[in-house]
Design an enzyme around this catalytic site. Structure first.
Site, PDB file in Angstrom:
ATOM      1  N   HIS A  48      33.520 -27.336   2.673  1.00 54.15           N
ATOM      2  CA  HIS A  48      33.352 -28.752   2.998  1.00 54.15           C
ATOM      3  C   HIS A  48      33.121 -29.530   1.708  1.00 54.15           C
ATOM      4  O   HIS A  48      32.636 -28.985   0.718  1.00 54.15           O
ATOM      5  CB  HIS A  48      32.144 -28.955   3.915  1.00 54.15           C
ATOM      6  CG  HIS A  48      32.354 -28.459   5.303  1.00 54.15           C
ATOM      7  ND1 HIS A  48      31.592 -28.914   6.356  1.00 54.15           N
ATOM      8  CD2 HIS A  48      33.207 -27.544   5.829  1.00 54.15           C
ATOM      9  CE1 HIS A  48      31.978 -28.310   7.471  1.00 54.15           C
ATOM     10  NE2 HIS A  48      32.950 -27.467   7.171  1.00 54.15           N
ATOM     11  N   GLU A  50      30.866 -31.630   0.827  1.00 56.05           N
ATOM     12  CA  GLU A  50      29.483 -31.612   0.334  1.00 56.05           C
ATOM     13  C   GLU A  50      29.152 -30.296  -0.363  1.00 56.05           C
ATOM     14  O   GLU A  50      28.486 -30.290  -1.404  1.00 56.05           O
ATOM     15  CB  GLU A  50      28.492 -31.801   1.490  1.00 56.05           C
ATOM     16  CG  GLU A  50      28.649 -33.111   2.239  1.00 56.05           C
ATOM     17  CD  GLU A  50      29.508 -32.978   3.496  1.00 56.05           C
ATOM     18  OE1 GLU A  50      29.164 -33.632   4.492  1.00 56.05           O
ATOM     19  OE2 GLU A  50      30.514 -32.248   3.480  1.00 56.05           O
ATOM     20  N   CYS A  78      27.559 -32.265   8.538  1.00 54.16           N
ATOM     21  CA  CYS A  78      27.398 -31.320   9.647  1.00 54.16           C
ATOM     22  C   CYS A  78      26.107 -30.519   9.442  1.00 54.16           C
ATOM     23  O   CYS A  78      25.461 -30.639   8.399  1.00 54.16           O
ATOM     24  CB  CYS A  78      28.605 -30.381   9.699  1.00 54.16           C
ATOM     25  SG  CYS A  78      28.635 -29.167   8.354  1.00 54.16           S
ATOM     26  N   CYS A  81      26.103 -28.446   6.095  1.00 52.64           N
ATOM     27  CA  CYS A  81      25.959 -29.272   4.897  1.00 52.64           C
ATOM     28  C   CYS A  81      24.579 -29.929   4.834  1.00 52.64           C
ATOM     29  O   CYS A  81      23.986 -30.036   3.758  1.00 52.64           O
ATOM     30  CB  CYS A  81      27.067 -30.312   4.842  1.00 52.64           C
ATOM     31  SG  CYS A  81      28.701 -29.567   4.612  1.00 52.64           S
TER      32      CYS A  81
END
Length: 149
Positions: A48, A50, A78, A81
């Site tokens: 992801h 992040e 999410c 993260c």
């Protein structure tokens, strides 16, 4: 946030979900980490935006603690993260679009502000939210038109 949107546009060019992230180091006034979604390219469910930016920022500082930094991301983080943000001791995150299906800052969960954890993160939601959401809507409309999930 404009730089995070630029990162999301890079993901879009690669047919990745357009989410972008930048980490700003407040004392030096510079960006020390950037990332965009790379799950498809890297065949990695943890790739992801992040997570990629947090890894880069840690390497830039030579420390896992990102104490004097602000994370900017185009979509509400999410749970994975958000957990990484708490573990990195980031003091502040700024995000664009809310994520009612998986948001872990305010929409679905409140991981970053949960007092049971050893660190809480200041959240600023909704910055350039419409621009951030439009990228996602465009991407998923294209995916649906192509018959993809």
């Amino acid at each position: 946030m404009l730089l995070a949107i630029a990162q999301a546009q890079e993901a879009l060019k690669l047919n990745e979900v357009p989410i972008g992230c930048v980490i700003f180091h407040n004392p030096t006034q510079r960006i020390i980490g950037t990332g965009y979604n790379r799950r498809q390219i890297d065949h990695d469910p943890t790739a992801h935006a992040e997570m990629i930016a947090i890894r880069a920022a840690g390497a830039a500082l030579g420390d896992w603690r990102l104490l004097d930094c602000t994370l900017y991301v185009t979509l509400e983080p999410c749970p994975m993260c958000a957990g990484a943000i708490v573990n990195a001791r980031l003091p502040r995150i700024v995000y664009g679009a809310a994520d009612p299906k998986a948001g872990a800052c305010q929409s679905l969960f409140s991981i970053v502000s949960d007092r049971r954890l050893n660190h809480q993160v200041e959240c600023t939601p909704g910055v350039l939210a419409e621009s951030c959401a439009q990228l996602l809507r465009q991407f998923f409309a294209t995916q649906r038109a192509m018959g993809k999930k």
